[in-house]
Design an enzyme around this catalytic site. Structure first.
Site, short mmCIF file in Angstrom:
data_model
loop_
_atom_site.label_atom_id
_atom_site.label_comp_id
_atom_site.label_asym_id
_atom_site.label_seq_id
_atom_site.Cartn_x
_atom_site.Cartn_y
_atom_site.Cartn_z
N CYS A 87 2.06 21.78 5.75
CA CYS A 87 2.25 20.32 5.82
C CYS A 87 3.42 19.91 4.95
O CYS A 87 3.62 18.72 4.70
CB CYS A 87 0.97 19.60 5.42
N ASP A 139 -1.59 29.51 5.50
CA ASP A 139 -1.70 28.04 5.59
C ASP A 139 -1.91 27.49 4.18
O ASP A 139 -3.00 27.02 3.84
CB ASP A 139 -2.88 27.69 6.51
N CYS A 151 -8.57 0.08 6.44
CA CYS A 151 -7.29 0.73 6.71
C CYS A 151 -7.23 1.11 8.19
O CYS A 151 -8.19 1.67 8.73
CB CYS A 151 -7.17 1.97 5.82
N GLU A 189 -9.97 32.47 0.33
CA GLU A 189 -9.91 31.07 -0.09
C GLU A 189 -10.40 30.98 -1.52
O GLU A 189 -11.31 31.69 -1.92
CB GLU A 189 -10.80 30.24 0.87
N CYS A 218 0.84 -1.20 0.00
CA CYS A 218 0.00 0.00 0.00
C CYS A 218 0.87 1.25 0.00
O CYS A 218 1.95 1.28 0.58
CB CYS A 218 -0.89 -0.04 1.24
#
Ligand code: SAH
Length: 456
Positions: free
Chosen positions: A407, A380, A158, A332, A78
């Site tokens: 991230c 962000d 999962c 956004e 996976c």
């Protein structure tokens, strides 16, 4: 001179941010997937390039003390988890090092990197899954893409997902088989069902099922609706997402509600958050609460500020801080997310907000032209980071503080370096693990205007 298929002895000394172990043979770097720092191995060399090569484990001579029992039958195939064979404590140390190295090497950032904050849950933490469904000629497969491939690995349970996702995935898979619903074929660009996307509002126990289709409707959908709500009572919304494009992008732009609501509502940092399928939402809710508390801490709000939240999604970060500012402006690009943000302000009785649907670059330029002078800016961005123009405009607006949330610590480091040339200094970095078992990690940064009172 090393040769392909040669077997060499290696000790793993590091883990790359792709999750591969690193070892050396006579100074030559070999990457070995599925290893841990301290493993002593015999490795078969499978690929050699000029400056490095790849190997696979031939024999374990002495396992690393960081290793733990693997508890997932599809882990090796996976493409989801990469660090499941390593203790969580060791994983956190690896991620701390990744963030630190990216900041130092890519950005030249020397600010302190605080000790990483772990995720409250290491398994079953995700509130979202997007499972491809395909038929390779052997029957319908639903699960995850394999590592670096588009072959679907059958997996409906999962370990990163909550247990009831399995009920939904199995219901859809059985329905497809029984009703002969065709599944998508990427090469031929035909077949109907592409992905099964599930999202959970963990605080309210509401679940959304979104079926991504290469068409306009699903035959016998009444039967599917009945089966879904019977098998998984938390389902409150069943939606079709139309994606007829020949693309790897999972979601199309149009959604049609099949049954129930067109959104689900979660609660994050005490704020009710409506979410439509196309709005971004952090996948680890408890991790996100930790993250937003740190972001609020780094923003050092006193109640008088104008706060600009660029890349605001459904408004989550800004709304969690709205009670601590004079005014909040969110920007956004996804219309559905901005609609959610506006509604979320209303639903929470928050009136000091303005949400703008636009590209961050255009919106920032417009706000600057209007003479807007935010005291604090939150950035962000998506994984690719901020466009240089956004950073320039933000710096031109002259906020006292910038809080960056990212991230992807590589693009984060690049963007921080740009802001450092524009009169800002990095005060501190806080890694936060939102994605246990995978190679992803979040980081939050506090920057202040050079020469401002926030300088330390
Ligand atoms: N702050 C939000 C969302 C962060 S994800 C949260 O914590 O939930 C990044 C967001 O940036 C996504 O919602 C994405 O749709 C948006 N985005 C991507 N590119 C953009 C752009 N060029 N301009 C404005 N927003 C953008």
């Amino acid at each position: 001179m090393l040769l392909k298929n040669e077997i060499v002895k290696i000790e793993i000394v590091d883990i790359t941010d792709e999750g591969n172990g690193v070892g050396k043979v006579d100074g030559f770097t070999i990457f070995v997937p599925g290893t841990a720092v301290g493993d002593k191995l015999r490795v078969r060399l499978v690929k050699l390039q000029k400056h490095f090569g790849y190997g696979i484990i031939e024999e374990m001579l002495e396992p690393s003390p960081d290793r733990i029992e693997m508890d997932c039958s599809v882990y090796r195939q996976c493409g989801g988890c990469s660090l499941r064979h390593i203790s969580y404590q060791a994983e956190l140390a690896i991620k701390q090092n990744w963030v630190t190295q990216h900041l130092r090497r890519i950005g030249g950032i020397t600010a302190p990197v605080l000790p990483i904050i772990g995720s409250p849950q290491q398994d079953r933490y995700r509130n979202k899954t997007q499972c491809p469904i395909r038929d390779d000629g052997q029957g319908v497969c639903l699960g995850m893409f394999g590592k670096r491939s588009h072959r679907v690995i059958q997996c409906t349970d999962c370990k990163l997902n909550p247990p009831h996702f399995k009920l939904i995935l199995q219901t859809v898979q059985d329905f497809c088989k029984e009703q002969h619903i065709s599944t998508y074929n990427e090469e031929k660009h035909d077949g109907l069902l592409r992905h099964v996307y599930i999202r959970d509002a963990q605080a309210t126990d509401e679940t959304m099922v979104c079926l991504v289709i290469n068409g306009d409707e699903i035959p016998h959908s009444d039967l599917l609706i009945k089966q879904l709500i019977a098998n998984c009572p938390s389902v409150k919304s069943i939606v079709l997402n139309i994606n007829k494009a020949k693309t790897n992008v999972i979601l199309g732009k149009t959604c049609k509600t099949l049954w129930g609501k067109d959104h689900i509502t979660d609660i994050l940092c005490g704020v009710k958050i409506e979410l439509s399928p196309l709005s971004f939402y952090q996948v680890n809710r408890e991790g996100a609460e930790q993250l937003y508390h740190i972001a609020a801490d780094f923003a050092e709000l006193t109640g008088n500020e104008l706060l600009l939240d660029l890349y605001c999604g459904a408004g989550t970060i800004g709304l969690s801080m709205a009670h601590k500012v004079h005014e909040l402006i969110g920007v956004e690009i996804i219309p559905a997310a901005i609609e959610n943000a506006k509604q979320n302000a209303i639903n929470n009785g928050i009136t000091n907000t303005r949400f703008i649907c636009d590209d961050a670059k255009g919106a920032a330029a417009m706000l600057k032209q209007q003479g807007l002078t935010p005291n604090v800016v939150i950035l962000d961005p998506p994984r690719k980071g901020c466009e240089p123009e956004v950073l320039q405009t933000v710096a031109d607006m002259n906020p006292q503080r910038i809080v960056m949330v990212s991230c992807n610590s590589a693009t984060l480091a690049r963007d921080l370096a740009v802001l450092q040339t524009l009169g800002y200094q990095t005060i501190k970095a806080q890694p936060v693990d939102m994605f246990p078992r995978t190679t992803h990690v979040e980081a939050i940064i506090m920057m202040t205007k050079c020469g401002s009172e926030g300088e330390k």
